[in-house]
Scaffold this active site. Structure first.
Site, PDB file in Angstrom:
ATOM      1  N   GLU A   5      -0.169 -11.681   5.062  1.00 54.09           N
ATOM      2  CA  GLU A   5       0.853 -11.438   6.078  1.00 54.09           C
ATOM      3  C   GLU A   5       0.703 -10.015   6.584  1.00 54.09           C
ATOM      4  O   GLU A   5       0.789  -9.056   5.805  1.00 54.09           O
ATOM      5  CB  GLU A   5       2.261 -11.639   5.510  1.00 54.09           C
ATOM      6  CG  GLU A   5       3.346 -11.439   6.577  1.00 54.09           C
ATOM      7  CD  GLU A   5       4.762 -11.455   6.027  1.00 54.09           C
ATOM      8  OE1 GLU A   5       5.696 -11.639   6.822  1.00 54.09           O
ATOM      9  OE2 GLU A   5       4.929 -11.278   4.797  1.00 54.09           O
ATOM     10  N   ASP A  49      -1.759   0.543   7.511  1.00 50.44           N
ATOM     11  CA  ASP A  49      -1.675  -0.072   8.834  1.00 50.44           C
ATOM     12  C   ASP A  49      -2.525  -1.343   8.828  1.00 50.44           C
ATOM     13  O   ASP A  49      -3.672  -1.316   8.378  1.00 50.44           O
ATOM     14  CB  ASP A  49      -2.217   0.926   9.864  1.00 50.44           C
ATOM     15  CG  ASP A  49      -1.978   0.496  11.295  1.00 50.44           C
ATOM     16  OD1 ASP A  49      -1.813  -0.719  11.536  1.00 50.44           O
ATOM     17  OD2 ASP A  49      -1.981   1.366  12.175  1.00 50.44           O
ATOM     18  N   ASP A 102       6.350  -6.332  16.257  1.00 52.48           N
ATOM     19  CA  ASP A 102       6.864  -5.502  17.349  1.00 52.48           C
ATOM     20  C   ASP A 102       6.338  -6.059  18.668  1.00 52.48           C
ATOM     21  O   ASP A 102       5.127  -6.212  18.842  1.00 52.48           O
ATOM     22  CB  ASP A 102       6.388  -4.059  17.158  1.00 52.48           C
ATOM     23  CG  ASP A 102       7.117  -3.072  18.069  1.00 52.48           C
ATOM     24  OD1 ASP A 102       7.434  -3.452  19.219  1.00 52.48           O
ATOM     25  OD2 ASP A 102       7.336  -1.932  17.647  1.00 52.48           O
ATOM     26  N   LYS A 110       6.207  -2.979  26.996  1.00 54.06           N
ATOM     27  CA  LYS A 110       5.627  -2.287  28.151  1.00 54.06           C
ATOM     28  C   LYS A 110       4.148  -2.639  28.304  1.00 54.06           C
ATOM     29  O   LYS A 110       3.404  -2.706  27.319  1.00 54.06           O
ATOM     30  CB  LYS A 110       5.805  -0.782  28.001  1.00 54.06           C
ATOM     31  CG  LYS A 110       7.261  -0.334  28.030  1.00 54.06           C
ATOM     32  CD  LYS A 110       7.400   1.163  27.898  1.00 54.06           C
ATOM     33  CE  LYS A 110       8.877   1.565  27.936  1.00 54.06           C
ATOM     34  NZ  LYS A 110       9.064   3.031  27.783  1.00 54.06           N
ATOM     35  N   ASP A 117      11.174 -14.112  17.777  1.00 54.44           N
ATOM     36  CA  ASP A 117      12.351 -14.488  18.559  1.00 54.44           C
ATOM     37  C   ASP A 117      12.258 -13.893  19.960  1.00 54.44           C
ATOM     38  O   ASP A 117      13.184 -14.039  20.756  1.00 54.44           O
ATOM     39  CB  ASP A 117      13.637 -14.015  17.866  1.00 54.44           C
ATOM     40  CG  ASP A 117      13.759 -12.492  17.827  1.00 54.44           C
ATOM     41  OD1 ASP A 117      12.708 -11.810  17.814  1.00 54.44           O
ATOM     42  OD2 ASP A 117      14.897 -11.984  17.805  1.00 54.44           O
ATOM     43  N   THR A 126      12.033 -14.951   7.110  1.00 54.95           N
ATOM     44  CA  THR A 126      11.991 -13.508   6.887  1.00 54.95           C
ATOM     45  C   THR A 126      13.431 -12.997   6.905  1.00 54.95           C
ATOM     46  O   THR A 126      14.361 -13.716   7.295  1.00 54.95           O
ATOM     47  CB  THR A 126      11.196 -12.787   7.991  1.00 54.95           C
ATOM     48  OG1 THR A 126      11.964 -12.791   9.203  1.00 54.95           O
ATOM     49  CG2 THR A 126       9.848 -13.451   8.230  1.00 54.95           C
ATOM     50  N   GLU A 127      13.628 -11.724   6.525  1.00 55.67           N
ATOM     51  CA  GLU A 127      14.966 -11.131   6.605  1.00 55.67           C
ATOM     52  C   GLU A 127      15.474 -11.152   8.052  1.00 55.67           C
ATOM     53  O   GLU A 127      16.628 -11.468   8.319  1.00 55.67           O
ATOM     54  CB  GLU A 127      14.940  -9.680   6.102  1.00 55.67           C
ATOM     55  CG  GLU A 127      14.671  -9.509   4.630  1.00 55.67           C
ATOM     56  CD  GLU A 127      13.189  -9.371   4.314  1.00 55.67           C
ATOM     57  OE1 GLU A 127      12.862  -9.072   3.163  1.00 55.67           O
ATOM     58  OE2 GLU A 127      12.348  -9.571   5.224  1.00 55.67           O
ATOM     59  N   TYR A 128      14.599 -10.793   8.960  1.00 52.49           N
ATOM     60  CA  TYR A 128      14.953 -10.734  10.377  1.00 52.49           C
ATOM     61  C   TYR A 128      15.347 -12.115  10.897  1.00 52.49           C
ATOM     62  O   TYR A 128      16.344 -12.271  11.593  1.00 52.49           O
ATOM     63  CB  TYR A 128      13.769 -10.179  11.167  1.00 52.49           C
ATOM     64  CG  TYR A 128      14.062  -9.927  12.630  1.00 52.49           C
ATOM     65  CD1 TYR A 128      14.456  -8.666  13.072  1.00 52.49           C
ATOM     66  CD2 TYR A 128      13.947 -10.942  13.573  1.00 52.49           C
ATOM     67  CE1 TYR A 128      14.734  -8.428  14.416  1.00 52.49           C
ATOM     68  CE2 TYR A 128      14.224 -10.718  14.914  1.00 52.49           C
ATOM     69  CZ  TYR A 128      14.607  -9.459  15.326  1.00 52.49           C
ATOM     70  OH  TYR A 128      14.889  -9.237  16.650  1.00 52.49           O
ATOM     71  N   GLU A 129      14.567 -13.105  10.534  1.00 50.60           N
ATOM     72  CA  GLU A 129      14.820 -14.478  10.969  1.00 50.60           C
ATOM     73  C   GLU A 129      16.161 -14.985  10.459  1.00 50.60           C
ATOM     74  O   GLU A 129      16.927 -15.621  11.199  1.00 50.60           O
ATOM     75  CB  GLU A 129      13.688 -15.370  10.461  1.00 50.60           C
ATOM     76  CG  GLU A 129      13.764 -16.820  10.853  1.00 50.60           C
ATOM     77  CD  GLU A 129      12.557 -17.598  10.347  1.00 50.60           C
ATOM     78  OE1 GLU A 129      12.503 -18.805  10.614  1.00 50.60           O
ATOM     79  OE2 GLU A 129      11.676 -16.999   9.703  1.00 50.60           O
TER      80      GLU A 129
END
Length: 213
Positions: free
Chosen positions: A44, A96, A118, A122, A154, A194-197
């Site tokens: 991942e 990274d 991310d 732009k 998302d 995921t936590e975000y999900e």
């Protein structure tokens, strides 16, 4: 998103070298040595606090997992989860993820996950998106032929961009979901969040792509 520094993070990770790797290039071709069992390796890129990678490791003990993240304050929480779970099929890399093909040999990894990367909205930042062609090339360089890349977001803009980018790269789509959490029961049951999900799935659709090189 800026992450608040945690004073305990680095000392904690340093106290658990059995899970933390800071010089992955030294393990190229030797990743099996970091695991108890010789079995397929999934990676991942951008593992954050580790809810997904730890959840997958618990759900699939027959697979070895490697999570990569650059931020020590979030990766420390992933290390903590691995320690608490006493998992022998997880390794975490503090670096990274832009050059994964310098960490692994061709075919050393069986699958790559990109979760809520991310979006870099732009236009001038296009080359930083993890589904940009140079990143796709680096994933292809470590995977066997016909291997999968799994992507969740998302962000509608990043999703649409990624569809075009993967298609232009010549990848074959195995799955495209416009609303993952309103898919069939089997797909939902197999999904590890995921936590975000977990936090944002009620605010809008989660998009998912599974594609093969």
């Amino acid at each position: 998103m800026r992450v608040r520094k945690k004073k305990w993070a680095v000392p904690y990770m340093e106290a658990h070298p059995e899970y933390l790797i800071t010089e992955p290039e030294k393990l190229i071709g030797k990743w099996e040595s970091r695991f108890k069992k010789s079995q397929p390796i999934h990676v991942e890129v951008g593992s954050g606090k580790g809810q997904f990678i730890i959840g997958m490791a618990k759900k699939h003990p027959e697979i070895n997992y490697i999570g990569i993240d650059l931020q020590d304050s979030v990766l420390a929480m992933a290390v903590q989860k691995a320690v608490e779970g006493e998992l022998d099929n997880v390794q975490l890399i503090l670096t990274d993820g832009a050059n994964v093909d310098t960490f692994f040999e061709k075919g050393e990894v069986s699958k790559v996950y990109l979760n809520f990367s991310d979006p870099w909205p732009k236009s001038r930042h296009e080359k930083r998106r993890l589904t940009y062609k140079t990143f796709l090339k680096s994933y292809e360089n470590i995977l066997p032929d016909n291997s999968e890349l799994e992507f969740k977001t998302d962000n509608r803009g990043l999703f649409e961009y990624s569809l075009v980018s993967l298609n232009n790269y010549g990848m074959k789509f195995e799955m495209v979901s416009l609303d993952l959490h309103h898919s069939d029961e089997e797909t939902i049951a197999e999904n590890v969040e995921t936590e975000y999900e977990e936090k944002f799935k009620q605010k809008g659709p989660i998009y998912k792509i599974v594609a093969k090189f």
